[in-house]
Design an enzyme around this catalytic site. Sequence first.
Site, PDB file in Angstrom:
ATOM      1  N   PRO A   1     -15.554  -0.388  -4.687  1.00  0.00           N
ATOM      2  CA  PRO A   1     -15.591   0.740  -3.783  1.00  0.00           C
ATOM      3  C   PRO A   1     -14.769   1.939  -4.241  1.00  0.00           C
ATOM      4  CG  PRO A   1     -13.998  -0.899  -2.958  1.00  0.00           C
ATOM      5  CD  PRO A   1     -14.687  -1.341  -4.110  1.00  0.00           C
TER       6      PRO A   1
ATOM      7  N   ALA B   1     -13.433   5.918  -3.626  1.00  0.00           N
ATOM      8  CA  ALA B   1     -13.544   6.921  -2.947  1.00  0.00           C
ATOM      9  C   ALA B   1     -14.169   8.300  -3.823  1.00  0.00           C
ATOM     10  CB  ALA B   1     -12.271   7.225  -2.458  1.00  0.00           C
TER      11      ALA B   1
ATOM     12  N   CYS C   1      -5.316   0.727  -0.792  1.00  0.00           N
ATOM     13  CA  CYS C   1      -5.140   2.327  -1.321  1.00  0.00           C
ATOM     14  C   CYS C   1      -3.811   2.683  -1.230  1.00  0.00           C
ATOM     15  CB  CYS C   1      -5.712   3.426  -0.154  1.00  0.00           C
ATOM     16  SG  CYS C   1      -5.916   4.914  -0.533  1.00  0.00           S
TER      17      CYS C   1
ATOM     18  N   LYS D   1      -9.684  -6.087   0.866  1.00  0.00           N
ATOM     19  CA  LYS D   1      -9.448  -5.998  -0.505  1.00  0.00           C
ATOM     20  C   LYS D   1      -7.927  -5.393  -0.529  1.00  0.00           C
ATOM     21  CE  LYS D   1     -11.132  -3.165  -4.424  1.00  0.00           C
ATOM     22  NZ  LYS D   1     -10.039  -2.091  -4.451  1.00  0.00           N
TER      23      LYS D   1
ATOM     24  N   GLY E   1     -10.074  -5.240 -11.394  1.00  0.00           N
ATOM     25  CA  GLY E   1      -8.968  -4.401 -12.174  1.00  0.00           C
ATOM     26  C   GLY E   1      -9.336  -4.652 -13.804  1.00  0.00           C
ATOM     27  N   ASP E   2      -9.702  -3.783 -14.526  1.00  0.00           N
ATOM     28  CA  ASP E   2     -10.037  -3.547 -15.823  1.00  0.00           C
ATOM     29  C   ASP E   2     -10.927  -4.362 -16.387  1.00  0.00           C
ATOM     30  OD1 ASP E   2      -7.508  -2.183 -15.741  1.00  0.00           O
ATOM     31  OD2 ASP E   2      -6.355  -3.686 -16.263  1.00  0.00           O
TER      32      ASP E   2
ATOM     33  N   GLY F   1     -15.226  -1.342 -11.311  1.00  0.00           N
ATOM     34  CA  GLY F   1     -14.841   0.222 -10.960  1.00  0.00           C
ATOM     35  C   GLY F   1     -15.047   1.121 -12.136  1.00  0.00           C
ATOM     36  N   ARG F   2     -13.955   1.500 -12.560  1.00  0.00           N
ATOM     37  CA  ARG F   2     -14.086   2.900 -13.499  1.00  0.00           C
ATOM     38  C   ARG F   2     -15.007   2.655 -14.566  1.00  0.00           C
ATOM     39  NH1 ARG F   2      -7.834   2.825 -14.188  1.00  0.00           N
ATOM     40  NH2 ARG F   2      -8.416   0.886 -14.066  1.00  0.00           N
TER      41      ARG F   2
HETATM   42  C1  FMN Z   1     -11.727   7.064  -8.030  1.00  0.00           C
HETATM   43  C2  FMN Z   1     -11.290   5.763  -7.588  1.00  0.00           C
HETATM   44  C3  FMN Z   1     -11.378   5.653  -6.218  1.00  0.00           C
HETATM   45  C4  FMN Z   1     -11.020   4.507  -5.529  1.00  0.00           C
HETATM   46  N1  FMN Z   1     -11.201   4.219  -4.145  1.00  0.00           N
HETATM   47  C5  FMN Z   1     -11.034   3.019  -3.579  1.00  0.00           C
HETATM   48  C6  FMN Z   1     -11.324   2.752  -2.301  1.00  0.00           C
HETATM   49  O1  FMN Z   1     -12.060   3.647  -1.411  1.00  0.00           O
HETATM   50  N2  FMN Z   1     -11.397   1.443  -1.800  1.00  0.00           N
HETATM   51  C7  FMN Z   1     -10.735   0.638  -2.547  1.00  0.00           C
HETATM   52  O2  FMN Z   1     -10.543  -0.567  -1.972  1.00  0.00           O
HETATM   53  N3  FMN Z   1     -10.306   0.689  -3.787  1.00  0.00           N
HETATM   54  C8  FMN Z   1     -10.591   1.878  -4.379  1.00  0.00           C
HETATM   55  N4  FMN Z   1     -10.548   1.916  -5.653  1.00  0.00           N
HETATM   56  C9  FMN Z   1      -9.950   0.864  -6.626  1.00  0.00           C
HETATM   57  C10 FMN Z   1     -11.179   0.293  -7.060  1.00  0.00           C
HETATM   58  O3  FMN Z   1     -11.904  -0.292  -6.098  1.00  0.00           O
HETATM   59  C11 FMN Z   1     -10.822  -0.785  -8.129  1.00  0.00           C
HETATM   60  O4  FMN Z   1      -9.979  -1.797  -7.283  1.00  0.00           O
HETATM   61  C12 FMN Z   1      -9.730  -0.258  -9.169  1.00  0.00           C
HETATM   62  O5  FMN Z   1     -10.149   0.854  -9.801  1.00  0.00           O
HETATM   63  C13 FMN Z   1      -9.710  -1.273 -10.218  1.00  0.00           C
HETATM   64  O6  FMN Z   1     -10.628  -1.754 -10.872  1.00  0.00           O
HETATM   65  P1  FMN Z   1     -11.259  -1.015 -12.439  1.00  0.00           P
HETATM   66  O7  FMN Z   1     -10.093  -1.438 -13.381  1.00  0.00           O
HETATM   67  O8  FMN Z   1     -12.586  -1.650 -12.711  1.00  0.00           O
HETATM   68  O9  FMN Z   1     -11.510   0.523 -11.795  1.00  0.00           O
HETATM   69  C14 FMN Z   1     -10.762   3.353  -6.464  1.00  0.00           C
HETATM   70  C15 FMN Z   1     -10.482   3.358  -7.702  1.00  0.00           C
HETATM   71  C16 FMN Z   1     -10.789   4.684  -8.433  1.00  0.00           C
HETATM   72  C17 FMN Z   1     -10.875   4.881  -9.614  1.00  0.00           C
END
Ligand code: FMN
Length: 351
Positions: free
Chosen positions: A24, A26, A108, A147, A209-210, A232-233
């Site tokens: 997820p 935002a 969050c 989460k 994460g990552d 995510g990213r």
């Molecule tokens: C732009 C952005 C918005 C995010 N919004 C949410 C959110 O609405 N709810 C949530 O649980 N995590 C949110 N996250 C966290 C991601 O779900 C994820 O846990 C975090 O980015 C780590 O994963 P990654 O390294 O694959 O990006 C957000 C992360 C980013 C970068």
Amino acid sequence: MQVDLHGIWRIGPVEIPSRLVLAPMAGVSVQAFRRQGRRFGAGLVCSEMVSCAGLSYKNERTLGYLRIAADEHPLAVQIFGSEPGVMAGAARMVEDAGADIVDINFGCPVRKVTKTGAGANCLDDPDRACAIVDAVANAVSLPVSVKMRRGLQNGSRTCLDVGPKLVAAGAASLTIHPRSAKQMYTGEADHSLTAELVELVDVPVIASGDITSRARAQTVLATTGAEAVMVGRAAQGNPWALSQIMGERGEPSREEVAAELILFMRETVRELGEQRATGFLKKFYGWYLGRGRFPRPFKQELVQLATLEEVEQRLFAAAPGARFVLERLEDELPQGDEVLLDLPISIYGGG
Ligand SMILES: Cc1cc2nc3c(=O)[nH]c(=O)nc-3n(C[C@H](O)[C@H](O)[C@H](O)COP(=O)(O)O)c2cc1C
């Protein structure tokens, strides 16, 4: 050890067809992003966090987050808030909207959210966190997932204390993003905590994460015992990261990139309306066109164009074959009837 990412697993009774979950995010996880994620191999997709207060006030824009398309399932809708009763009411609306799972945000780190007692702040108030999970689990027949971050402060191990309590309160799955709230997105996710959490609970744990490559996904699954990884990213403007993690496809051609971006734009316009979509989409141009796929100034050029029609024309001019790829994509796309909550008519504005 190779873990089969195609393995089926479950959150409560909900069957999830792969061990890859789309995070997820935002401002990112619109319906177009989630449908795309499913097409590229994510077994579960999630809405961005939705305010339970916004839902309880029937705020029109907030209600719009509950639009669910037929081809998104299985889908979790994530809610945030600090009052168990209001969260329970929001969860009922999520169930009525047709989601498969209600996800609760205890991760969050943004001050606007934490200062209201919601998001990661709940980790420092386990009684409240458990009361929220209990109220939500009792309000709906859907499985409830949570989460969370590792805790608020750097080095915190709060998740290991709170996680099992949340399961006892009714959580059917936990997602852990093992950074502290204070860290925001700096440093590294410490998945040794994920492994510890897996040992402590008897529900599926998702590691977030990552996760940026197939090798990383395999390592995290094998070393933590997590049921699934969340991306995510790495998937922002790059659904190919998902198929690569699943072991299926290599780098896309320019034509494929342009076609996916245009499809994403068209779907987002349908969802948000032209005006909101125009601003919303700007950040996606760099995400799609970067990674050496198109020359840098091209992105700048697109951002400055006034209308989405012009952006489409520029993309077609830069990658003429994209027209055929797009045609095929649109033909293949299920025209899925949307399962819509009984929302005010203006929600449907833009089609
Ligand atoms: C732009 C952005 C918005 C995010 N919004 C949410 C959110 O609405 N709810 C949530 O649980 N995590 C949110 N996250 C966290 C991601 O779900 C994820 O846990 C975090 O980015 C780590 O994963 P990654 O390294 O694959 O990006 C957000 C992360 C980013 C970068």
